[in-house]
Design a protein around this motif. Structure first.
Motif, short mmCIF file in Angstrom:
data_model
loop_
_atom_site.label_atom_id
_atom_site.label_comp_id
_atom_site.label_asym_id
_atom_site.label_seq_id
_atom_site.Cartn_x
_atom_site.Cartn_y
_atom_site.Cartn_z
N GLU A 277 0.74 -1.16 0.54
CA GLU A 277 -0.19 -0.14 -0.24
C GLU A 277 0.85 1.67 -0.09
OE1 GLU A 277 -2.73 -0.65 3.60
OE2 GLU A 277 -3.59 -1.69 2.61
N GLN A 278 1.80 1.15 0.77
CA GLN A 278 2.93 2.37 0.98
C GLN A 278 3.30 2.61 -0.16
OE1 GLN A 278 3.50 4.65 3.62
NE2 GLN A 278 4.37 5.44 1.64
N LYS A 279 4.06 1.73 -1.24
CA LYS A 279 4.82 1.62 -2.59
C LYS A 279 3.45 2.04 -3.59
CE LYS A 279 9.00 -0.32 -2.39
NZ LYS A 279 9.87 1.14 -3.11
N GLY A 280 2.19 1.94 -3.09
CA GLY A 280 1.13 2.49 -4.45
C GLY A 280 1.35 3.89 -4.14
N ARG A 281 1.19 4.03 -2.73
CA ARG A 281 1.03 5.60 -2.42
C ARG A 281 2.37 6.64 -2.75
NH1 ARG A 281 -1.01 3.17 2.38
NH2 ARG A 281 0.57 3.46 3.69
N ASP A 282 3.54 6.43 -2.57
CA ASP A 282 4.93 5.84 -3.31
C ASP A 282 5.00 6.68 -4.92
OD1 ASP A 282 5.40 7.07 -0.35
OD2 ASP A 282 7.02 5.29 -0.58
N LEU A 283 4.14 5.69 -4.86
CA LEU A 283 3.97 5.81 -7.18
C LEU A 283 3.16 7.01 -7.14
CD1 LEU A 283 3.99 1.46 -7.85
CD2 LEU A 283 5.75 3.75 -8.13
N LYS A 284 1.97 7.08 -6.95
CA LYS A 284 0.72 7.98 -6.86
C LYS A 284 1.93 8.93 -6.87
CE LYS A 284 -4.21 9.48 -6.23
NZ LYS A 284 -5.22 8.79 -4.93
N ALA A 285 2.29 9.40 -5.89
CA ALA A 285 2.69 10.82 -5.09
C ALA A 285 3.87 11.21 -6.58
CB ALA A 285 3.22 10.54 -4.59
N ASP A 286 4.83 9.88 -6.39
CA ASP A 286 5.71 10.22 -8.18
C ASP A 286 4.51 10.87 -9.61
OD1 ASP A 286 7.61 9.91 -6.04
OD2 ASP A 286 8.45 7.43 -6.85
N ALA A 287 4.09 10.14 -9.77
CA ALA A 287 3.57 10.29 -10.51
C ALA A 287 2.95 11.72 -10.42
CB ALA A 287 2.04 9.07 -10.69
N SER A 288 2.02 12.25 -9.62
CA SER A 288 1.75 13.57 -9.27
C SER A 288 2.25 14.77 -9.73
CB SER A 288 0.88 13.90 -8.38
OG SER A 288 0.15 14.80 -8.14
N SER A 289 3.67 14.77 -9.11
CA SER A 289 5.02 15.32 -9.23
C SER A 289 5.26 15.29 -10.67
CB SER A 289 6.00 15.09 -7.50
OG SER A 289 7.13 15.78 -8.56
#
Length: 156
Positions: A45-57
């Protein structure tokens, strides 16, 4: 983490649980397996949140790069437009000087930068020198005239 890794991890935890059960520690193995599964799920779940934040950035950076490119293109277009406007002014001033019988457009160098005209060269009289300033000032787009013409009778 991909599905294969999760399956492998779950299988390893299950095997550990079976091994511990054989040793008479069944409750401890079940607790360990449950904790391991919870940990694996939390990490995923944390990896998913990190990937989403990276994509947004990344999207924000791409948008800013697009805005920067548009601004640079506008500045380049404006600069090119200014150069064309200055060339038109220079040509128009030269044409006006050529029309005047007391001035020689060939003896007067006209330079224009940002609508500011500089006249260099010679004029046959002070009146002709002043006439050059007046002619240049009347051209559309001229902001100012810097008359550096020298008066040389017989050379104008």
């Amino acid at each position: 983490m991909n599905k294969h890794t999760l399956t492998t991890t779950a299988a390893a935890v299950l095997l550990a649980g079976v091994a511990l059960t054989g040793c008479g520690k069944r409750e401890s193995a079940e607790s360990t397996a449950a904790n391991s599964n919870d940990s694996v799920i939390a990490q995923a779940e944390q990896k998913g949140r990190d990937l989403k934040a990276d994509a947004s950035s990344g999207m924000d950076q791409a948008k800013q790069a697009g805005r920067d490119m548009a601004q640079d293109a506008k500045a380049a277009t404006d600069k090119a437009g200014d150069k064309v406007a200055d060339a038109v002014i220079t040509t128009s001033v030269n044409a006006e000087l050529a029309k005047d019988s007391s001035l020689s457009a060939l003896k007067i160098n006209v330079d224009t930068a940002n609508g500011r005209v500089a006249l260099r060269g010679t004029a046959p009289s002070e009146a002709a020198r002043e006439r050059a300033t007046q002619l240049a000032s009347n051209v559309k787009g001229v902001v100012s005239v810097d008359n550096q013409l020298s008066v040389e009778p017989g050379k104008g």
